[in-house]
Structures are given as C-alpha cells and as structure tokens.
Design a protein around this motif. Structure first.
Motif, PDB file in Angstrom:
ATOM      1  N   MET A 176      42.496  43.235  43.938  1.00  0.00           N
ATOM      2  CA  MET A 176      42.985  41.925  43.495  1.00  0.00           C
ATOM      3  C   MET A 176      42.002  40.826  43.877  1.00  0.00           C
ATOM      4  N   ALA A 177      41.492  40.884  45.112  1.00  0.00           N
ATOM      5  CA  ALA A 177      40.539  39.875  45.576  1.00  0.00           C
ATOM      6  C   ALA A 177      39.253  39.917  44.746  1.00  0.00           C
ATOM      7  N   LEU A 178      38.789  41.112  44.437  1.00  0.00           N
ATOM      8  CA  LEU A 178      37.563  41.250  43.639  1.00  0.00           C
ATOM      9  C   LEU A 178      37.763  40.723  42.224  1.00  0.00           C
ATOM     10  N   VAL A 179      38.948  40.933  41.657  1.00  0.00           N
ATOM     11  CA  VAL A 179      39.238  40.417  40.314  1.00  0.00           C
ATOM     12  C   VAL A 179      39.333  38.900  40.340  1.00  0.00           C
ATOM     13  N   TYR A 214      56.088  39.043  39.410  1.00  0.00           N
ATOM     14  CA  TYR A 214      56.664  39.957  38.421  1.00  0.00           C
ATOM     15  C   TYR A 214      57.913  40.590  39.028  1.00  0.00           C
ATOM     16  N   TRP A 215      59.043  39.930  38.824  1.00  0.00           N
ATOM     17  CA  TRP A 215      60.257  40.371  39.483  1.00  0.00           C
ATOM     18  C   TRP A 215      60.706  41.755  39.014  1.00  0.00           C
ATOM     19  N   ASP A 216      60.430  42.083  37.758  1.00  0.00           N
ATOM     20  CA  ASP A 216      60.751  43.439  37.296  1.00  0.00           C
ATOM     21  C   ASP A 216      59.973  44.482  38.097  1.00  0.00           C
ATOM     22  N   GLU A 250      47.027  55.667  41.713  1.00  0.00           N
ATOM     23  CA  GLU A 250      48.132  55.081  40.950  1.00  0.00           C
ATOM     24  C   GLU A 250      48.885  54.031  41.750  1.00  0.00           C
ATOM     25  N   VAL A 251      49.098  54.287  43.043  1.00  0.00           N
ATOM     26  CA  VAL A 251      49.814  53.330  43.883  1.00  0.00           C
ATOM     27  C   VAL A 251      49.006  52.049  44.021  1.00  0.00           C
ATOM     28  N   ALA A 252      47.694  52.165  44.178  1.00  0.00           N
ATOM     29  CA  ALA A 252      46.834  50.981  44.287  1.00  0.00           C
ATOM     30  C   ALA A 252      46.916  50.136  43.025  1.00  0.00           C
ATOM     31  N   GLU A 253      46.980  50.769  41.869  1.00  0.00           N
ATOM     32  CA  GLU A 253      47.077  50.029  40.607  1.00  0.00           C
ATOM     33  C   GLU A 253      48.407  49.293  40.511  1.00  0.00           C
ATOM     34  N   THR A 254      49.474  49.903  41.021  1.00  0.00           N
ATOM     35  CA  THR A 254      50.773  49.232  41.028  1.00  0.00           C
ATOM     36  C   THR A 254      50.714  47.966  41.873  1.00  0.00           C
ATOM     37  N   VAL A 255      50.088  48.062  43.054  1.00  0.00           N
ATOM     38  CA  VAL A 255      49.998  46.910  43.953  1.00  0.00           C
ATOM     39  C   VAL A 255      49.117  45.819  43.358  1.00  0.00           C
ATOM     40  N   SER A 256      47.990  46.194  42.761  1.00  0.00           N
ATOM     41  CA  SER A 256      47.027  45.196  42.290  1.00  0.00           C
ATOM     42  C   SER A 256      47.445  44.524  40.987  1.00  0.00           C
ATOM     43  N   GLU A 257      48.280  45.205  40.195  1.00  0.00           N
ATOM     44  CA  GLU A 257      48.589  44.665  38.871  1.00  0.00           C
ATOM     45  C   GLU A 257      50.077  44.426  38.617  1.00  0.00           C
ATOM     46  N   GLY A 258      50.951  45.017  39.399  1.00  0.00           N
ATOM     47  CA  GLY A 258      52.356  45.011  39.016  1.00  0.00           C
ATOM     48  C   GLY A 258      53.290  44.130  39.806  1.00  0.00           C
ATOM     49  N   LEU A 259      52.790  43.356  40.791  1.00  0.00           N
ATOM     50  CA  LEU A 259      53.698  42.591  41.645  1.00  0.00           C
ATOM     51  C   LEU A 259      53.546  41.076  41.493  1.00  0.00           C
ATOM     52  N   ILE A 260      52.339  40.557  41.592  1.00  0.00           N
ATOM     53  CA  ILE A 260      52.129  39.114  41.440  1.00  0.00           C
ATOM     54  C   ILE A 260      50.920  38.857  40.548  1.00  0.00           C
TER      55      ILE A 260
END
Length: 332
Positions: A200-203, A125-127, A60-70
């Motif tokens: 993120m890099a792979l995407v 994604y500032w939120d 879950e934490v990895a998904e937050t980093v990969s999708e929820g910040l930038i």
C-alpha cells in the motif's frame, strides 16, 4: 519529502512485524512447550525458521489487506494514514504483550487502518471489513473450538485401549509436527499482512502499480523481521496460552495445534481471509481441553481473553485516530 515518508512508514511496518513476531510466537509453540514436547529454545528456533518459510507460500492475504479494506489517498496524506494505523497497532501489541493477553496482532492492524482512515476522512470498504475481517473474527474461533473438541473426542476414542504412557510419548513426538504446521501457518498468515501494508505504501508513493503483486524484497524483508521477532519469544503470553487456560497434555496439545493449523491454511488458500492465529489457537485449546471436563478450562481466564479480542480493534483504531490527528497537525 515523499521518499522520507515512505521510508518512515516502511520502518514502522517492519517494527510492527517485529512486535507481531514476539507477541504471537506463543501461538505456534506454547502448547508444545507446556507439554514438554519441545524445549523453549528449540521451539522458538523452529517457529522462527518456519515463520520465514511460511511467508513465501502465498500472497492472497496480502492482496486482501492492500486492496480490500481502505482506500488511502496518494502522497503524504496517505502516508500519514498508514503511519498512524501502524502506531495504533504497535501500541496495542505492546500493551497486550505487557499484560500477557493473547490478543490479535492482525485485528490491531485492521483496527488501526480503519481508525486512521476515518480520522483522515478516507474511504473504508465496509463490505471488505465485514466479510474479510469481522466475520472471520467471529467464525474462526467458533470453528477452532468445535473442531478442537471433536478432534480430541476422536483421538480419545481411537486410542481408548492404548497404553497411556506409550500414547503420551507418541503424541509428544507428534506435537513436533503439529507445532511445525502451526508455525508455518502463522508465517503464511501474519507475514502477508505486513506485506500488504508495505505494498500500500509503495502504491501511494507511486513506486509500484496497484495490483502488480508483491516485490520479492518486500517478502524477504517482512518474513525475516517476523522470524526475528518470533525468535525473541513472547514468554508472557506463552504462560497464558500454555498453562493459565488449561493444563494441557500431549494429545490435547496435538489436537489444538492440528486444528488451528488446518483453519489457517483453509482461510489462506480457500477464502483468502486474514484470520487471527491467536483467536484460532486459543479457541482450539479451549475445545480440546473441554473434553477432559468443562471445569478443567479456566473460563474466567478465557472470558478475559475473549473480552480482549473485542477491545482490540476499537482500541487500536482509537490510538490510530489520535496519532493521525497529532501527525497531521504537526506537519500541516
């Protein structure tokens, strides 16, 4: 070119993970070493193994980093942003390690991502930054401080009539369990952060689809490198956490480790939030130590550590932004 960029970014991510391992190994074991519950080599060996195991306990934490910040663009531009972000995080990790400052590798990474994204005029994604990074950055150490204090008060009351020597010996043994729990929580949190960057890099390279989960090889590689870094051991920071803040005894070491591990698991499984293991364990040490007397905590050292926490994200963001400009200019 894109394949080469992908390899370089993954290599930088793994090097960041390695620095994260030796930078943050003190989080799990400094208290156990300082109270002589574990010998240094046994402690780092245990922490390395449990870091490895903890990395496989969730994503879950990895998904937050990969999708929820930038939102990094596809192609080489996105790779430059990720590479610059990792450079910012790595530089801060090495500087703070050299100074013996227990700063957050996690927030160095988040600061690097935001700084590189802003330099590359990409979406932040500032939120997500506010709710998943900034708020936990403030709340988790406060919770660690309060819970660490209350848990130690409960221990003192529960064992108020116990034989002091037997109690010390019992808590020294119990610290083996609490240190193991802390090391497992560190692997659960920190390995996933690098997994998120690699995904993120792979995407960006169009190798994986967004939202497709974390490939097994990414989990194994990130967990293994973090474990290797942990085994090296960050002895400079261990001295700061284990002795410079307060001289810990086994009951207070147990209280601090148990508190910090509990916060890490709650953040991972309930809130899916990437929190700093450094912030949590440092605050828990202060809280449990304050039960002896407030003056027992070396607050000047604590103040310098907290100041470093506030500097971490801007410093890593600044280095990342400069790195982005230099790399972009070199390959423009």
């Amino acid at each position: 070119m894109e394949t080469l960029s992908l390899v370089v970014v993954i290599g930088a991510a793994l090097f960041f993970t390695y620095t994260n391992g030796f930078h943050d190994s003190a989080n799990a074991i400094a208290t156990s070493i300082s109270t002589r519950a574990l010998t240094p080599r046994v402690a780092v060996g245990m922490a390395a193994c449990l870091n490895l195991a903890g990395a496989f306990l969730g994503q879950e934490v990895a998904e937050t980093v990969s999708e929820g910040l930038i939102d990094a663009p596809t192609g080489d531009e996105g790779m430059i942003i990720l590479f610059a972000a990792l450079v910012g995080a790595i530089v801060w990790n090495l500087v703070s390690w050299y100074l013996g400052l227990p700063s957050s590798s996690s927030h160095a990474l988040f600061g690097g991502l935001v700084g590189a994204a802003l330099a590359g005029t990409s979406t932040v994604y500032w939120d997500g930054v506010l709710t998943k990074v900034i708020l936990p950055m403030f709340l988790s150490p406060v919770i660690g401080l309060i819970v660490g204090y209350l848990l130690m008060v409960a221990i003192l009351w529960t064992f108020r009539r116990a034989n002091p020597h037997r109690a010390q010996r019992g808590f020294r043994m119990a610290q083996t369990v609490s240190a193991a729990g802390m090391a497992l929580g560190h692997g659960l949190q920190d390995a996933q952060k690098t997994m998120g960057v690699v995904v993120m890099a792979l995407v960006i390279a169009d190798v994986e689809e967004e939202g497709g989960g974390i490939p097994v090889w990414v989990k194994i590689t990130c967990a293994g490198v973090l474990s290797l870094g942990t085994y090296v051991g960050g002895w400079r920071i261990m001295r700061t956490l284990g002795r410079r803040i307060i001289e810990l005894d086994p009951p207070r070491g147990f209280a601090a480790e148990t508190t910090a591990a509990s916060v890490l698991y709650a953040a991972s499984y309930i809130f899916h939030a990437p929190v700093s293991t450094t912030h949590v364990i440092t605050a828990a040490i202060m809280g449990s130590g304050a039960t002896r007397r407030l003056s027992a905590v070396r607050w000047q050292v604590a103040k310098n550590i907290v100041l470093g926490w506030f500097i971490t994200m801007p410093a890593a963001a600044g280095v990342a932004a400069v790195s982005y400009v230099l790399v972009h200019f070199a390959f423009a």
